[in-house]
Design an enzyme around this catalytic site. Structure first.
Site, short mmCIF file in Angstrom:
data_model
loop_
_atom_site.label_atom_id
_atom_site.label_comp_id
_atom_site.label_asym_id
_atom_site.label_seq_id
_atom_site.Cartn_x
_atom_site.Cartn_y
_atom_site.Cartn_z
N HIS A 197 -9.48 3.68 51.18
CA HIS A 197 -9.69 2.73 52.28
C HIS A 197 -11.06 2.90 52.90
O HIS A 197 -11.71 3.93 52.76
CB HIS A 197 -8.61 2.96 53.34
N CYS A 232 -13.07 -1.13 50.26
CA CYS A 232 -13.16 -2.50 50.78
C CYS A 232 -14.47 -2.66 51.57
O CYS A 232 -14.98 -1.71 52.16
CB CYS A 232 -11.99 -2.79 51.73
#
Lengths: 211, 276
Positions: free
Chosen positions: A127, A186
């Protein structure tokens, strides 16, 4: 006499039991002939969905130095190493698997890619938030990414970085021949909602120390 | 000749008894909607699913730039319970399943606005990233509750037929079982009503069930079945435990009945030979 009578009743009952067992054997043979392969398929299917999850580092994973393949693989969802980037002060546990649940624990390793030391592409992701790879986009070309496993320590040097749409799956394609680490997260990191881009680093293996 | 026919009928009776046990157990458990709902209550399924859903929501929220506070009070426990029960009802009755997530979306947008305003920022719900996030949360709720609405709808139509088939099959098996038992008795009316053949059938069925249950336990790891999520897996494990318990009882009862019939036959047989 009474004991003899009892013995004869017991013997007679045992004879009935023996016939019952012969019936069972006959039924088992019929079932095996008619459904044998389906039964073994069903049993292996049940065992496939029987998962004893654990978070323990697999201590007996070994790399075959001739075939360059692991002799046994970690269970899906388990930690098998650590990933560190000194220049970004990143030190995260590395798990086999890439589900959202796994990614909450640390860095995920795509199950469709190779393992460190196998001479192929290793695809890892995490993440983009604090505590994970929030600062991956600050990484410089030439920085080292180190993967430490129970079977060895592997150092990769960053050669290229890219920002691509999340739908561009060929940006994380897997091949064999040259060991490369693809690590992505991301992008961007400072927006709300589901980030629709990916920041990707491409790193080549520069050092391998086997245990 | 009479003996051979009696043995054949006895063997067929074993198959009928096994089928009867299987149908009775399955009909009273897996094919019974009320039983399944009781298992959901026993497994605290609704509370666990609440937890599972929130965990799924967190998986998406962790990468959204928002805190977990935006996930508070998105849906009520009553709504969740109603949706889950609708899924079960849809499976057993074939009714069309629809799960509404509009309430969740609206509550989420409100929470996001509150959080973002606290930080002195703004948010554009027309933005692709935000729309994707909202969709992901709605989809996570739906998939956790029903796995897949279209799958439930297709299972429902098949399940209804299976339940009807099982009812018909049970009636047929009961009738055939009675007919065979009566035939055995008639054929052997002078030999203590063929109690020995009935004993053999009952013992064979009972032993087969117990041996099959044992072998299944040895070759599979039913206790650690993991399907869809932890909450669903827990329900499946409870149902399997219950099934195995019922199967064991059926096996033991049949075996004991068989032994009793056998002993009665042998006692009567002994008296018959003593008389003659």
């Amino acid at each position: 006499m009474h004991k003899k009578e009892n013995n004869s009743i017991i013997l007679a009952t045992i004879k009935h039991l023996i016939v019952a067992i012969m019936f069972i054997i006959l039924i088992a043979v019929i079932i095996f002939v008619l459904f044998g392969s389906r039964i073994s398929m069903a049993i292996s299917l049940i065992n496939k969905v029987s998962i004893d999850t654990s978070n323990v580092v697999l201590k007996d994973v070994k790399l075959n130095s001739i075939t360059k393949r692991l002799e046994s693989y970690p269970e899906y969802g388990t930690k098998y190493g650590d990933l560190s980037i000194d220049s970004l002060d990143v030190d995260l546990p590395l798990y086999y698997g890439d589900t959202l649940s796994i990614l909450r624990n640390g860095v995920g390793h795509s199950s469709g890619s190779y393992f460190p030391g196998e001479g192929g592409t290793i695809v890892c992701m995490a993440h983009n938030t604090i505590g994970y790879l929030y600062n991956l986009s600050d990484i410089e070309i030439g920085a080292n990414i180190v993967i430490t496993t129970t079977y060895g320590k592997f150092t990769y040097k960053v050669e290229e970085t890219k920002i691509v749409p999340e739908t561009q799956v060929d940006a994380v394609s897997v091949s064999h021949g040259e060991e490369m680490l693809i690590l992505y997260t991301c992008y961007p990191t400072n927006t709300f909602g589901h980030a629709t881009k990916r920041f990707i680093t491409y790193s080549k293996l520069v050092d391998a120390q086997y245990n | 000749m009479k003996k051979a026919i009696s043995y054949v009928l006895s063997f067929v009776l074993v198959l009928m008894l096994l089928s009867l046990c299987l149908l009775a157990i399955v009909k009273s458990t897996i094919l019974d909607e009320k039983y399944m709902i009781s298992k959901l209550e026993e497994a605290n399924y609704y509370e666990r699913m609440n937890g599972e859903i929130i965990e799924q929501f967190k998986n998406y929220t962790i990468q959204s730039g928002l805190s977990d506070e935006v996930l508070e009070n998105l849906f009520t426990e009553d709504k969740l319970k109603q949706d889950i029960n609708n899924v079960i009802d849809s499976i057993y009755t074939g009714k069309e399943l629809e799960i509404s997530t509009s309430e969740i979306r609206e509550n989420l947008k409100e929470n996001i606005l509150t959080e973002v305003e606290k930080e002195g920022k703004t948010v554009d719900f027309e933005d692709e990233a935000m729309e994707e996030y909202l969709k992901a949360i709605e989809s996570a709720y739906e998939s956790q509750v029903s796995y897949s609405t279209s799958t439930i709808n297709s299972i429902g139509s098949t399940f209804e037929k299976v339940i009807s088939l099982a009812q018909t099959a049970q009636i047929i098996v009961i009738v055939v079982t009675i007919v065979i038992a009566v035939l055995i008795i008639i054929l052997n009316i002078k030999q203590i009503f063929g109690l020995n053949y009935l004993a053999i059938s009952s013992m064979a069925s009972g032993l087969f069930i117990l041996i099959a249950k044992f072998l299944l336990g040895q070759s599979t790891d039913l206790k650690n079945i993991m399907l869809i999520n932890q909450a669903t897996s827990h329900v499946i494990q409870l149902v399997i435990e219950d099934l195995l318990a019922k199967v064991t009882i059926a096996g033991v009862v049949l075996l004991i009945i068989g032994l009793i019939f056998s002993i009665i036959y042998n006692l009567q047989n002994k008296k018959y030979f003593e008389k003659n």
